[in-house]
Design an enzyme around this catalytic site. Structure first.
Site, PDB file in Angstrom:
ATOM      1  CG  ASP A   1       1.459   2.567   1.523  1.00  0.00           C
ATOM      2  OD1 ASP A   1       0.805   2.333   2.561  1.00  0.00           O
ATOM      3  OD2 ASP A   1       0.991   2.389   0.385  1.00  0.00           O
ATOM      4  CB  SER A   2       1.112  -1.710   3.037  1.00  0.00           C
ATOM      5  OG  SER A   2       0.111  -1.105   2.247  1.00  0.00           O
TER       6      SER A   2
ATOM      7  CB  CYS B   1       0.481   3.244   5.463  1.00  0.00           C
ATOM      8  SG  CYS B   1      -0.465   1.731   5.703  1.00  0.00           S
TER       9      CYS B   1
ATOM     10  CD  GLU C   1       0.602  -2.792  -3.512  1.00  0.00           C
ATOM     11  OE1 GLU C   1       1.639  -3.249  -3.990  1.00  0.00           O
ATOM     12  OE2 GLU C   1       0.538  -1.660  -2.975  1.00  0.00           O
TER      13      GLU C   1
ATOM     14  CB  CYS D   1      -6.933   3.136   2.260  1.00  0.00           C
ATOM     15  SG  CYS D   1      -5.708   2.047   1.511  1.00  0.00           S
TER      16      CYS D   1
ATOM     17  CG  HIS E   1      -3.072   1.211  -1.759  1.00  0.00           C
ATOM     18  ND1 HIS E   1      -2.378   1.290  -0.569  1.00  0.00           N
ATOM     19  CD2 HIS E   1      -2.378   0.328  -2.536  1.00  0.00           C
ATOM     20  CE1 HIS E   1      -1.330   0.476  -0.635  1.00  0.00           C
ATOM     21  NE2 HIS E   1      -1.301  -0.104  -1.813  1.00  0.00           N
TER      22      HIS E   1
HETATM   23  N1  DGL Z   1      -2.044   2.364   1.992  1.00  0.00           N
HETATM   24  C1  DGL Z   1      -2.470   1.607   3.142  1.00  0.00           C
HETATM   25  C2  DGL Z   1      -3.392   2.475   4.012  1.00  0.00           C
HETATM   26  O1  DGL Z   1      -3.373   3.693   3.861  1.00  0.00           O
HETATM   27  C3  DGL Z   1      -3.038   0.300   2.694  1.00  0.00           C
HETATM   28  C4  DGL Z   1      -3.179  -0.668   3.778  1.00  0.00           C
HETATM   29  C5  DGL Z   1      -3.079  -2.105   3.364  1.00  0.00           C
HETATM   30  O2  DGL Z   1      -2.012  -2.503   2.919  1.00  0.00           O
HETATM   31  O3  DGL Z   1      -4.067  -2.817   3.577  1.00  0.00           O
HETATM   32  O4  DGL Z   1      -4.103   2.008   4.868  1.00  0.00           O
END
Ligand code: DGL
Length: 262
Positions: free
Chosen positions: A10-11, A73, A151, A183, A185
């Site tokens: 993931d990011s 993600c 984050e 998302c 997150h």
């Molecule tokens: N967890 C990522 C998603 O599902 C976050 C994306 C981001 O870093 O903006 O889209």
């Protein structure tokens, strides 16, 4: 081959919400989780850059011997998974906003989606919403600023609540009865969302469905691990290891965390 770990990226820390579903469903599977927090948020980046970062993450996990990769993600899935599937032999599982069930069950025929700009502007997302939402009003809302706050570990803070109120108010006013979280997150915001949304608005996220799909593909490919023993759970982040640990503090099994950098 079936003893090898499942790779998940993931990011940042958001995909741990998917990892938890995978661990719950298949505790015997070993996993390697990669949090590219240094480059978060992906949602504000160009498609090219999202693809470039997704390729780097994939290669890290392939080098570590992963037998399957979960793109945990929405932004990376909607912008990069087609290319990843073309380029690498390993199977990929992606995650997309769960419009289909929301559209199916909505009584007000009005569904809200909270996702990143990168997801909402992708062609994969547009085609999914067209295919699954006949006769349904889809209200899209970019969650700008939410990923950076999460984050930092800011979940129930004033700043997060103020942003969420701003994003939810217009959708609630328009009569949504489902809110789709687009998302990985955002599941961490569910306690705050529940506090802010009217009681009848249901929240949908795709974490459990992704875990089920991962199991089905491993089974199909003969890659499911055949043991009762818990797997080994490794986590890598290129940012703050302590923040990542916070997101894993409710996990009732030992996890290993480490710093990495490209
Ligand atoms: N967890 C990522 C998603 O599902 C976050 C994306 C981001 O870093 O903006 O889209």
């Amino acid at each position: 081959m079936n003893k090898r770990p499942i790779g998940i990226f993931d990011s940042g820390v958001g995909g741990t919400s998917i990892w938890k579903e995978i661990q719950k469903l298949m505790p015997y599977e070993s996993t390697i989780y990669l949090a590219d927090s240094k480059n978060a948020p992906y949602g504000e980046k160009s498609e090219e850059r999202i693809v470039e970062l997704s390729v780097k993450n994939t290669e890290f996990l392939i080098e570590k011997g992963c037998k399957l990769i979960v793109v945990a993600c929405n932004t990376a899935t909607t912008n990069a998974i087609a290319l990843l599937r073309e380029r690498y032999e390993v199977s990929f599982i992606g995650i997309e906003p769960a419009i289909k069930p929301a559209a199916l069950f909505s009584k007000s025929k009005t569904v809200g989606i909270l996702a990143t700009k990168g997801t909402l502007s992708s062609s994969l997302f547009s085609s999914t919403s067209v295919n699954h939402a006949h006769g349904i009003r889809i209200l899209e809302q970019e969650g700008t600023g939410l990923v950076p706050l999460i984050e930092q570990g800011q979940i129930e803070t004033k700043e997060t609540e103020v942003l969420l109120k701003k994003y939810l108010r217009p959708m609630v006013k328009e009569g949504i009865d489902y809110l789709v979280l687009g998302c990985t997150h955002y599941p961490y915001l569910i306690p705050v969302l529940k506090k802010l949304l009217p009681e009848h608005v249901k929240i949908i996220d795709s974490g459990a469905a992704v875990a089920k799909q991962t199991k089905a593909v491993l089974e199909r490919d003969g890659l499911l691990k055949n043991t009762d023993k818990n797997g080994r759970y490794q986590f890598f982040t290129n940012s703050d290891v302590d923040i990542l640990r916070c997101f894993l503090s409710d996990v009732p099994v030992p996890v290993e965390t480490a710093y990495w950098s490209f």
